[in-house]
Design an enzyme around this catalytic site. Structure first.
Site, PDB file in Angstrom:
ATOM      1  N   LYS A  27       0.826  -1.198   0.000  1.00 16.04           N
ATOM      2  CA  LYS A  27       0.000   0.000   0.000  1.00 16.04           C
ATOM      3  C   LYS A  27       0.865   1.253   0.000  1.00 16.04           C
ATOM      4  O   LYS A  27       0.695   2.144  -0.844  1.00 16.04           O
ATOM      5  CB  LYS A  27      -0.898  -0.030   1.242  1.00 16.04           C
ATOM      6  CG  LYS A  27      -2.119   0.825   1.152  1.00 16.04           C
ATOM      7  CD  LYS A  27      -2.929   0.736   2.460  1.00 16.04           C
ATOM      8  CE  LYS A  27      -3.697  -0.573   2.580  1.00 16.04           C
ATOM      9  NZ  LYS A  27      -4.238  -0.769   3.932  1.00 16.04           N
ATOM     10  N   ARG A  97      -3.225   3.229   8.609  1.00 20.27           N
ATOM     11  CA  ARG A  97      -3.552   2.041   7.806  1.00 20.27           C
ATOM     12  C   ARG A  97      -2.420   1.031   7.803  1.00 20.27           C
ATOM     13  O   ARG A  97      -1.260   1.385   7.688  1.00 20.27           O
ATOM     14  CB  ARG A  97      -3.812   2.468   6.356  1.00 20.27           C
ATOM     15  CG  ARG A  97      -4.644   3.693   6.227  1.00 20.27           C
ATOM     16  CD  ARG A  97      -4.600   4.269   4.820  1.00 20.27           C
ATOM     17  NE  ARG A  97      -5.210   3.397   3.833  1.00 20.27           N
ATOM     18  CZ  ARG A  97      -5.158   3.635   2.520  1.00 20.27           C
ATOM     19  NH1 ARG A  97      -4.510   4.688   2.058  1.00 20.27           N
ATOM     20  NH2 ARG A  97      -5.731   2.800   1.685  1.00 20.27           N
ATOM     21  N   GLY A 106      -8.226  -7.194   4.254  1.00 18.09           N
ATOM     22  CA  GLY A 106      -9.084  -7.209   5.427  1.00 18.09           C
ATOM     23  C   GLY A 106      -8.504  -7.906   6.647  1.00 18.09           C
ATOM     24  O   GLY A 106      -9.180  -8.056   7.660  1.00 18.09           O
ATOM     25  N   MET A 108      -5.748  -7.055   8.464  1.00 16.85           N
ATOM     26  CA  MET A 108      -5.270  -6.174   9.521  1.00 16.85           C
ATOM     27  C   MET A 108      -6.116  -4.921   9.482  1.00 16.85           C
ATOM     28  O   MET A 108      -7.006  -4.801   8.656  1.00 16.85           O
ATOM     29  CB  MET A 108      -3.793  -5.900   9.324  1.00 16.85           C
ATOM     30  CG  MET A 108      -2.978  -7.158   9.557  1.00 16.85           C
ATOM     31  SD  MET A 108      -1.247  -6.929   9.257  1.00 16.85           S
ATOM     32  CE  MET A 108      -1.268  -6.347   7.602  1.00 16.85           C
ATOM     33  N   ARG A 342      -3.328  -1.657  -6.373  1.00 15.75           N
ATOM     34  CA  ARG A 342      -2.534  -2.891  -6.276  1.00 15.75           C
ATOM     35  C   ARG A 342      -2.921  -3.784  -7.447  1.00 15.75           C
ATOM     36  O   ARG A 342      -3.969  -3.573  -8.075  1.00 15.75           O
ATOM     37  CB  ARG A 342      -2.822  -3.613  -4.957  1.00 15.75           C
ATOM     38  CG  ARG A 342      -4.272  -4.015  -4.824  1.00 15.75           C
ATOM     39  CD  ARG A 342      -4.582  -4.590  -3.464  1.00 15.75           C
ATOM     40  NE  ARG A 342      -6.010  -4.485  -3.194  1.00 15.75           N
ATOM     41  CZ  ARG A 342      -6.546  -4.471  -1.992  1.00 15.75           C
ATOM     42  NH1 ARG A 342      -5.798  -4.560  -0.915  1.00 15.75           N
ATOM     43  NH2 ARG A 342      -7.849  -4.385  -1.835  1.00 15.75           N
ATOM     44  N   HIS A 460     -16.181  -9.109   1.108  1.00 17.25           N
ATOM     45  CA  HIS A 460     -15.155  -9.986   1.669  1.00 17.25           C
ATOM     46  C   HIS A 460     -15.301 -11.414   1.147  1.00 17.25           C
ATOM     47  O   HIS A 460     -14.349 -12.027   0.671  1.00 17.25           O
ATOM     48  CB  HIS A 460     -15.265  -9.961   3.194  1.00 17.25           C
ATOM     49  CG  HIS A 460     -14.280 -10.868   3.870  1.00 17.25           C
ATOM     50  ND1 HIS A 460     -14.590 -12.156   4.245  1.00 17.25           N
ATOM     51  CD2 HIS A 460     -12.983 -10.693   4.187  1.00 17.25           C
ATOM     52  CE1 HIS A 460     -13.531 -12.720   4.777  1.00 17.25           C
ATOM     53  NE2 HIS A 460     -12.537 -11.852   4.763  1.00 17.25           N
ATOM     54  N   SER A 769      13.057 -44.017 -15.434  1.00 19.70           N
ATOM     55  CA  SER A 769      11.889 -43.254 -15.023  1.00 19.70           C
ATOM     56  C   SER A 769      11.727 -43.458 -13.524  1.00 19.70           C
ATOM     57  O   SER A 769      11.589 -44.586 -13.058  1.00 19.70           O
ATOM     58  CB  SER A 769      10.650 -43.736 -15.775  1.00 19.70           C
ATOM     59  OG  SER A 769       9.535 -43.008 -15.346  1.00 19.70           O
ATOM     60  N   CYS A 836       7.637 -40.539 -13.120  1.00 18.10           N
ATOM     61  CA  CYS A 836       6.282 -40.947 -13.480  1.00 18.10           C
ATOM     62  C   CYS A 836       5.412 -41.240 -12.269  1.00 18.10           C
ATOM     63  O   CYS A 836       4.338 -41.801 -12.390  1.00 18.10           O
ATOM     64  CB  CYS A 836       6.307 -42.139 -14.425  1.00 18.10           C
ATOM     65  SG  CYS A 836       6.969 -43.636 -13.686  1.00 18.10           S
ATOM     66  N   TYR A 856      11.770 -35.046 -18.472  1.00 13.66           N
ATOM     67  CA  TYR A 856      10.323 -34.891 -18.493  1.00 13.66           C
ATOM     68  C   TYR A 856       9.698 -35.317 -17.163  1.00 13.66           C
ATOM     69  O   TYR A 856      10.347 -35.969 -16.340  1.00 13.66           O
ATOM     70  CB  TYR A 856       9.695 -35.716 -19.635  1.00 13.66           C
ATOM     71  CG  TYR A 856       9.805 -37.206 -19.440  1.00 13.66           C
ATOM     72  CD1 TYR A 856       8.824 -37.925 -18.753  1.00 13.66           C
ATOM     73  CD2 TYR A 856      10.902 -37.911 -19.928  1.00 13.66           C
ATOM     74  CE1 TYR A 856       8.929 -39.288 -18.555  1.00 13.66           C
ATOM     75  CE2 TYR A 856      11.022 -39.285 -19.741  1.00 13.66           C
ATOM     76  CZ  TYR A 856      10.020 -39.966 -19.057  1.00 13.66           C
ATOM     77  OH  TYR A 856      10.137 -41.306 -18.843  1.00 13.66           O
TER      78      TYR A 856
END
Ligand code: ADP
Ligand code: MG
Ligand code: MG
Length: 886
Positions: A27, A97, A106, A108, A342, A460, A769, A836, A856
């Protein structure tokens, strides 16, 4: 002079910027940035989050020079505003704030209108010639200060406010005039007394109590819980910063107001301005759902000048921050002010659309786009919807706003606590509340979905549900949610606690009863574009675990580049097959067994053909029979009878064979390659089936790349014996049919011994694998079937951070993998290596796979999209070969 703890912004100078989120919080950093951009931000200053850390590290004390620095900053604020803090005629009022580096909506607390007292409220009334406004601000301040700073329960203030409203016979706060508000203030003060608290008249005292309260709120239970749920504790946050901001007033009359706006629609991601506002209101009135807000479009009619200015600001902010912005604004007598910006929270669908659109608009590049969407969001997009057949007969009971997508069904609970209790017992619940508050996040987190009767799309409940990816319907005003009697009433229907209810977060519809949910098929539009970007960025390949053509088809639609694991045992359970399989198993001679296998061959051959066809052009790894034979034998008396008859032996004889196959510890018993060592004819048949299927397709002009995988190898000799027989059969068939077919032979690596002798095994194998399920089981010595009893304790005590069967235990199993990889590649640099196990679809494990340098991962078809994105993000975040953090 000690460390710098306070950063100011005003029309003369700005000390912070958006890159300083660590110390200024999101903020504060963005307020400073906006001020630098010349946007209309009220002046103020930020007390660094380092002070929060200091405060908690030093037994709730502040650094020594903080007091004088803050006082100095207050004097500067007085100078730029031309008002005086504590003055009776022209008082400077401020908001205090919170704001951490990562937004915690919400969680704090914020206090508005600080600086008012019994005298300055009169001065403010005179100065503005608006007595109602002055007393409205004062009662709000006393309420917020009492609640936030002194811990007086906010319900008590609401009760007092309601008392005055009821006496007057009005419903809305707005219908109270200055005299009523004076009464409210009186009642509030009485409440302070009853609670044994003092309301400080001295503004400086108010300020310090408020500052301390905000720093204190960093460790209030709901903030702690929020950080836990969102796994924020690892991120090294210092704490919250405190922002002290000169007040601007949205409660000065009909030409004033307050609202929130998004630069794009946070639900759909559409590029259109989106928002809500209230006239003659302050602070969080919009979010709190006290009055139903108006849509931003209406502002165009009410005040076109402000509306246009706001749009201009939004464009500027989005271009500047290169992301969708969530803005808080206030209009004071026709003058626009920005109080926050934000990066906006958004639904998974919106996240994808915005990322893709922004690439197309040239605002961000593909790499950035890939980083804008969480792997879990992709998963959410494959969110369930209601079964259309069941939906036809469902009992519709009402509608609210479609706040967060998906379809959810569960038993009704009326409190977050109940939700947590029932969920612990494995129940599916829907949390129904008139509105939610930050205390409810625990319950929301475990619920299938959330239903509220009040609040808008930015309430909220809506914001938190979207963040969690929970289905939510909010503001369903015709549905009465009666907490006292624990019933929901709507359209003449009454539902009690524990009754089933179903909510549709895509349309906002609510139904009585249970409705089956189904997953959507395939990938469409923006997701597939985003995942194409991901594939361009990533280094790891993503394959799927699929046993049947249908799954292979899904996997391919989801973008799998081949099959990393086909479990052939699943093919033996079909009705025409299982008895042939059983005949094979109970055969007494090799001859009998071969005869039975001969009958299974055509089935396997056509199964493999189907898989190869679906995955044409990609590798398909087929694992030879893995589970112990006992898993296939008849269990019930009836089955015994039938099978005995079929294979021509007595029931007793069959029973004794079955008994012989029983093992004390089947997962470490006669399984995997060990079966093939004892009964080579099984592997031979499977090899034939694989190669013949491939030959069939090659003759049709198709491309096939079969890979034969031998499970549970722990000793290189197991591999060499099998390899020889596989090669002999395969090469002969290829020669016989005169085709060009390349095939590979490799091993699963799932026994710790294999990791240790991987150099020997690698020399003989085309690929490895990692079967991370068994490797975890055997590596940790945790039985997969029994570890549930104690893993909770282990995680709670921090012995393992996460369930090691879900997320690779890097420190142990991860090192085994690295050992095997290095060993294997030391003797065979061309060795192909993948994972896998279940871990192949877990983003953290995928990151690990990228880091150690695997080729992979392979996971279930539905996780393929998640894995593709996770693989890309790992590639963006880390160069390969960087030392892995074990
Ligand atoms: P949160 O982090 O919960 O959003 P904020 O600090 O943003 O809390 O403040 C809550 C509300 O108060 C916001 O709607 C904001 O617009 C409003 N607000 C905060 N400071 C001021 C101020 N100086 N003047 C007017 N409104 C303010
Ligand atoms: Mg708030
Ligand atoms: Mg805010």
């Amino acid at each position: 002079m000690g460390k710098k703890y306070v950063y100011v912004w005003n029309k003369n100078r700005v000390e912070g910027n958006s890159k300083m989120k660590d110390i200024l919080g999101g903020k504060g950093a963005n307020l400073a940035e906006m001020a630098s951009l010349g946007l209309p931000v009220p002046p103020g200053f930020t007390i660094s989050a380092e002070v929060c850390k200091y405060y908690w590290d030093n037994n709730r004390k502040f650094p020594e020079d903080l007091k004088s620095t803050v006082e100095e900053a207050m004097r500067e604020l007085e100078n730029v505003t031309g008002k005086k803090f504590g003055d009776n005629e022209n008082p400077l009022l401020v908001s205090v704030r919170s704001g951490a580096a990562i937004s915690m909506p919400g969680m704090m607390d914020t206090i508005l209108n600080l600086g008012l007292n019994d005298e300055s409220v009169e001065g403010l009334a005179k100065l503005t010639n608006n007595e109602r406004f002055a007393w409205d601000s004062y009662r709000r301040f006393i309420q917020m200060f009492g609640d936030v700073a002194l811990g007086i329960p906010h319900e008590k203030f609401e009760d007092a406010l309601n008392e005055v409203k009821n006496k007057k016979g009005v419903k809305q706060d707005l219908e109270l005039d200055a005299n009523d508000l004076k009464k409210v203030v009186e009642l509030y003060k009485k409440l302070y007394k009853e609670e044994g608290k003092e309301f400080p008249q001295d503004p400086m005292k108010q300020l310090w109590i408020a500052i301390e309260a905000v720093f204190g709120s960093w460790n209030n239970p709901r903030a702690i819980k929020y950080r836990q749920i969102n796994e924020m504790d690892k991120q090294g946050l210092l704490g919250t910063a405190v922002n002290v901001v000169a007040m601007v007033f949205g409660n000065m009359g009909e030409d004033s107001g307050t609202g929130v706006a998004f630069t794009r629609d946070p639900n759909t991601g559409e590029k259109k301005y989106y928002g809500e506002f209230l006239t003659n209101a302050q602070g969080e009135d919009v979010v709190a759902g006290i009055r139903t807000p108006k849509s931003l479009d209406e502002l165009k009619n009410i005040n076109p000048k402000v509306y246009n200015q706001l749009l201009e600001v939004m464009d500027k902010l989005e271009t500047h921050f290169r992301d969708m912005q969530d803005i808080e604004f206030t209009v004071e007598r026709g003058q626009l002010y920005l109080l926050q910006t934000r990066n906006g929270k958004r639904t998974a669908a919106a996240a994808v659309k915005i990322a893709v659109d922004m690439v197309k608009e040239g605002l961000i590049n593909k790499q950035e786009a890939v980083m804008r969407v969480k792997p879990a969001d992709i998963e959410k997009l494959l969110h369930p919807i209601f079964d259309l057949e069941e939906l036809k007969n469902a009992q519709y009971i009402g509608k609210g706003l479609p706040a967060s997508p998906g379809a959810a069904t569960g038993k009704i609970v009326f409190s977050a606590d109940d939700a947590e209790k029932l969920a612990k017992d494995g129940e599916k619940v829907i949390l129904a509340r008139p509105e939610t508050s930050p205390e409810d996040v625990g319950g929301m987190n475990v619920a299938e979905g959330i239903l509220t009767s009040r609040g808008g799309m930015t309430s909220h409940a809506a914001v938190v549900a979207r963040g969690m990816g929970k289905t939510a319907v909010v503001g369903a005003e015709d549905i009465v949610i009666d907490l006292k009697n624990k019933v929901i009433k709507s359209n003449g229907v009454e539902l009690k606690e524990g009754d089933w209810i179903s909510i549709d977060g895509n349309e906002g519809k609510v139904y009585a009863g249970k409705i089956k949910t189904v997953r959507p098929e395939g990938l469409a539009g923006d997701i597939s574009v985003l995942l194409e970007y991901a594939d361009e960025v990533s280094v790891l390949g993503v394959r799927a675990n699929a046993d049947i053509p249908r799954d292979a088809k899904v996997a391919r639609e989801f973008g799998a580049q081949g099959i990393g694991l086909c479990r052939t045992e699943h093919m033996f359970f079909g009705p025409e097959r299982i008895n042939k399989m059983r005949t094979m198993i109970v055969s007494k001679t090799e001859e009998q067994r071969r005869a039975a296998l001969e009958q299974l061959l055509p089935f396997q051959r056509s199964d493999f053909k189907g898989l190869f066809e679906e995955m044409e052009g990609f590798s398909v790894t087929i694992r030879l029979l893995d589970p112990p034979l006992h898993e296939f034998v008849p269990e019930s008396e009836e089955q015994i009878k039938e099978v005995a008859k079929m294979i021509g032996i007595s029931e007793d004889e069959l029973r004794s064979i079955v008994k012989d196959l029983e093992e004390f510890n089947p997962m470490m018993g006669h399984r995997g390659v060990r079966l093939a060592i004892t009964y080579p004819e099984i592997a031979e048949m499977q090899t034939k089936a694989i190669i013949l299927a491939a030959i069939d397709l090659i003759k049709e002009g198709k491309k096939v790349q079969p890979e034969i995988m031998i499970p549970v190898v722990g000793n290189v000799k197991e591999l060499t014996i099998l390899k020889e027989s596989i090669k002999q059969i395969a090469d002969e068939l290829i020669k016989e049919n005169n085709v060009d077919l390349e095939y590979k032979i490799g091993t699963m690596i799932e026994v710790p011994r294999a990791c240790v002798v991987a150099d020997q095994i690698g020399a003989e194998a085309d690929f490895f694998s990692f079967g991370t399920n068994d490797l975890t089981q055997l590596g940790l010595g945790f039985s997969r079937d029994d570890y549930g009893k104690f893993i909770g304790d282990y995680i709670e005590k921090g012995i393992y951070e996460k369930d090691p069967f879900q997320q690779i235990d890097r420190e142990g199993v991860g090192r085994l993998i690295k050992l095997a990889l290095d060993g294997g590649r030391s003797t065979n640099p061309k060795l192909k290596v993948g994972i896998c196990g279940e871990h192949g679809g877990d983003p953290d494990s995928i990151e690990f796979a990228h880091l150690v340098g695997l080729d992979y991962v392979s996971c279930s078809p539905y996780r393929v999209p998640v894995a593709r994105l996770a693989a890309a993000q790992a590639a963006v975040n880390y160069k390969r070969g960087k030392t892995v953090n074990y």
